[in-house]
Design a protein around this motif. Structure first.
Motif, PDB file in Angstrom:
ATOM      1  N   LYS A 108      26.255 -46.956 -13.958  1.00 26.97           N
ATOM      2  CA  LYS A 108      26.495 -48.320 -13.479  1.00 26.97           C
ATOM      3  C   LYS A 108      26.874 -49.234 -14.641  1.00 26.97           C
ATOM      4  N   ALA A 109      26.169 -49.095 -15.780  1.00 24.18           N
ATOM      5  CA  ALA A 109      26.464 -49.942 -16.940  1.00 24.18           C
ATOM      6  C   ALA A 109      27.862 -49.663 -17.486  1.00 24.18           C
ATOM      7  N   LEU A 110      28.249 -48.395 -17.530  1.00 19.03           N
ATOM      8  CA  LEU A 110      29.573 -48.040 -18.043  1.00 19.03           C
ATOM      9  C   LEU A 110      30.686 -48.492 -17.107  1.00 19.03           C
ATOM     10  N   SER A 118      30.766 -54.712 -10.429  1.00 24.19           N
ATOM     11  CA  SER A 118      29.340 -54.626 -10.119  1.00 24.19           C
ATOM     12  C   SER A 118      29.181 -54.811  -8.622  1.00 24.19           C
ATOM     13  N   ASP A 119      29.131 -53.702  -7.910  1.00 21.29           N
ATOM     14  CA  ASP A 119      29.066 -53.723  -6.446  1.00 21.29           C
ATOM     15  C   ASP A 119      27.624 -53.941  -6.005  1.00 21.29           C
ATOM     16  N   ASP A 120      27.346 -55.145  -5.508  1.00 29.55           N
ATOM     17  CA  ASP A 120      25.981 -55.456  -5.104  1.00 29.55           C
ATOM     18  C   ASP A 120      25.495 -54.565  -3.971  1.00 29.55           C
ATOM     19  N   TYR A 124      21.279 -51.304  -4.915  1.00 23.96           N
ATOM     20  CA  TYR A 124      20.030 -50.667  -4.483  1.00 23.96           C
ATOM     21  C   TYR A 124      20.059 -49.178  -4.786  1.00 23.96           C
ATOM     22  N   PHE A 125      21.183 -48.544  -4.410  1.00 24.54           N
ATOM     23  CA  PHE A 125      21.294 -47.095  -4.600  1.00 24.54           C
ATOM     24  C   PHE A 125      21.152 -46.735  -6.073  1.00 24.54           C
ATOM     25  N   ARG A 126      21.818 -47.477  -6.947  1.00 24.66           N
ATOM     26  CA  ARG A 126      21.786 -47.150  -8.371  1.00 24.66           C
ATOM     27  C   ARG A 126      20.386 -47.320  -8.962  1.00 24.66           C
ATOM     28  N   HIS A 127      19.633 -48.320  -8.463  1.00 19.35           N
ATOM     29  CA  HIS A 127      18.333 -48.605  -9.055  1.00 19.35           C
ATOM     30  C   HIS A 127      17.179 -47.860  -8.394  1.00 19.35           C
ATOM     31  N   TYR A 128      17.251 -47.675  -7.080  1.00 17.28           N
ATOM     32  CA  TYR A 128      16.074 -47.234  -6.352  1.00 17.28           C
ATOM     33  C   TYR A 128      16.226 -45.903  -5.618  1.00 17.28           C
ATOM     34  N   ASN A 177      28.502 -38.851  -8.936  1.00 21.39           N
ATOM     35  CA  ASN A 177      28.627 -40.249  -9.339  1.00 21.39           C
ATOM     36  C   ASN A 177      29.225 -40.412 -10.728  1.00 21.39           C
ATOM     37  N   ILE A 178      29.215 -39.350 -11.514  1.00 25.12           N
ATOM     38  CA  ILE A 178      29.886 -39.407 -12.816  1.00 25.12           C
ATOM     39  C   ILE A 178      31.385 -39.647 -12.629  1.00 25.12           C
ATOM     40  N   SER A 179      31.924 -39.176 -11.487  1.00 23.99           N
ATOM     41  CA  SER A 179      33.353 -39.365 -11.212  1.00 23.99           C
ATOM     42  C   SER A 179      33.725 -40.844 -11.119  1.00 23.99           C
ATOM     43  N   ARG A 180      32.759 -41.718 -10.894  1.00 25.34           N
ATOM     44  CA  ARG A 180      33.042 -43.147 -10.817  1.00 25.34           C
ATOM     45  C   ARG A 180      33.488 -43.729 -12.148  1.00 25.34           C
ATOM     46  N   LEU A 181      33.247 -42.989 -13.222  1.00 23.18           N
ATOM     47  CA  LEU A 181      33.735 -43.446 -14.523  1.00 23.18           C
ATOM     48  C   LEU A 181      35.263 -43.389 -14.586  1.00 23.18           C
TER      49      LEU A 181
END
Length: 244
Positions: A108-110, A118-120, A124-128, A177-181
């Motif tokens: 998410k940070a990258l 920054s998709d609000d 939730y998914f990224r944090h929890y 989710n690494i593909s999101r980079l």
């Protein structure tokens, strides 16, 4: 004569620092701990981490490899008592959620740094996500047990099955989710959901061979649908509580 000479000088015994048993050799015959213990240092910790992730003959990576190669067979062997080479289910699961939680944070940070995105709705998914899966685990196991309650396995054994399967699924979610980079707008759910259904179905085929294929497929679809619905409701509830 050489043998007599050696017997005249017996090897000194060692005392186990874990249980206090006195014995010979490298390991305690009472509890199995090595007699040779040393003060824990930072290099020692690095060695332990390296050992955890590089030994394929047993432990974490061996279990992960078997979950990929033989889903269902691996869990059946563990439940049947062949446990020495496998990572224990709870430690396997906690390693999986820890690595995934850290990975999601950095992804998410990258993505934000590279694309300013920054998709609000995904926050939730990224944090929890990992914490939620841990909290819902007993319910996932209960749902699975309900559909296979007539099998030879009790609830606790079904929970072990779910722990191992969910550990692999969590890692796959992280890898996708690494593909999101490279593709920040890529919706990984379109791959994650079919993979989870297919993997669990294969696992059930091998773990419950007495049931017909169509019955297994039907149960798998119902189990996964129920678990997805539960996860979605829990996510909506948590998001609603956080927004207050």
């Amino acid at each position: 004569m050489p043998e007599l000479a050696r017997s005249a000088h017996p090897v000194a015994s060692s005392i186990c620092r874990n249980c206090g048993n006195r014995g010979h050799g490298h390991f305690c015959q009472e509890c199995g701990q090595s007699y040779a213990t040393h003060r824990i240092s930072f290099p020692h910790l690095l060695h332990e981490v390296f050992h955890l992730f590089t030994h394929l003959d047993k432990g974490f990576l061996y279990t992960l490899k078997e979950l990929i190669r033989l889903p269902g067979d691996m869990q059946r062997e563990y439940l049947a008592g062949q446990r020495y080479r496998h990572q224990k289910p709870f430690s396997m699961f906690f390693v999986a959620i820890t690595v995934t939680a850290l990975g999601q944070y950095f992804i998410k940070a990258l993505v934000f740094k590279l694309y300013g995105m920054s998709d609000d709705s995904q926050d939730y998914f990224r944090h929890y996500f990992s914490l939620m899966q841990m909290a819902l685990l007993p319910l996932y196991a209960f749902i699975t047990w309900l559909f296979f309650r007539k099998s030879e396995y009790n609830y606790a054994e079904i929970a072990v099955l779910v722990l191992y399967s969910l550990s692999l699924v969590i890692f796959v979610v992280l890898l996708l989710n690494i593909s999101r980079l490279l593709f920040p707008n890529f919706e990984t759910e379109y791959i994650e959901l079919p993979f989870i259904v297919a993997y669990n179905t294969i696992t059930y085929f091998r773990l419950f061979p007495a049931d017909s294929r169509w019955l297994i497929v039907s149960k798998s679809l119902l189990i996964n649908t129920a678990c997805f619905a539960l996860s979605h409701v829990a996510a909506e509830l948590v998001v609603h509580l956080l927004e207050k």
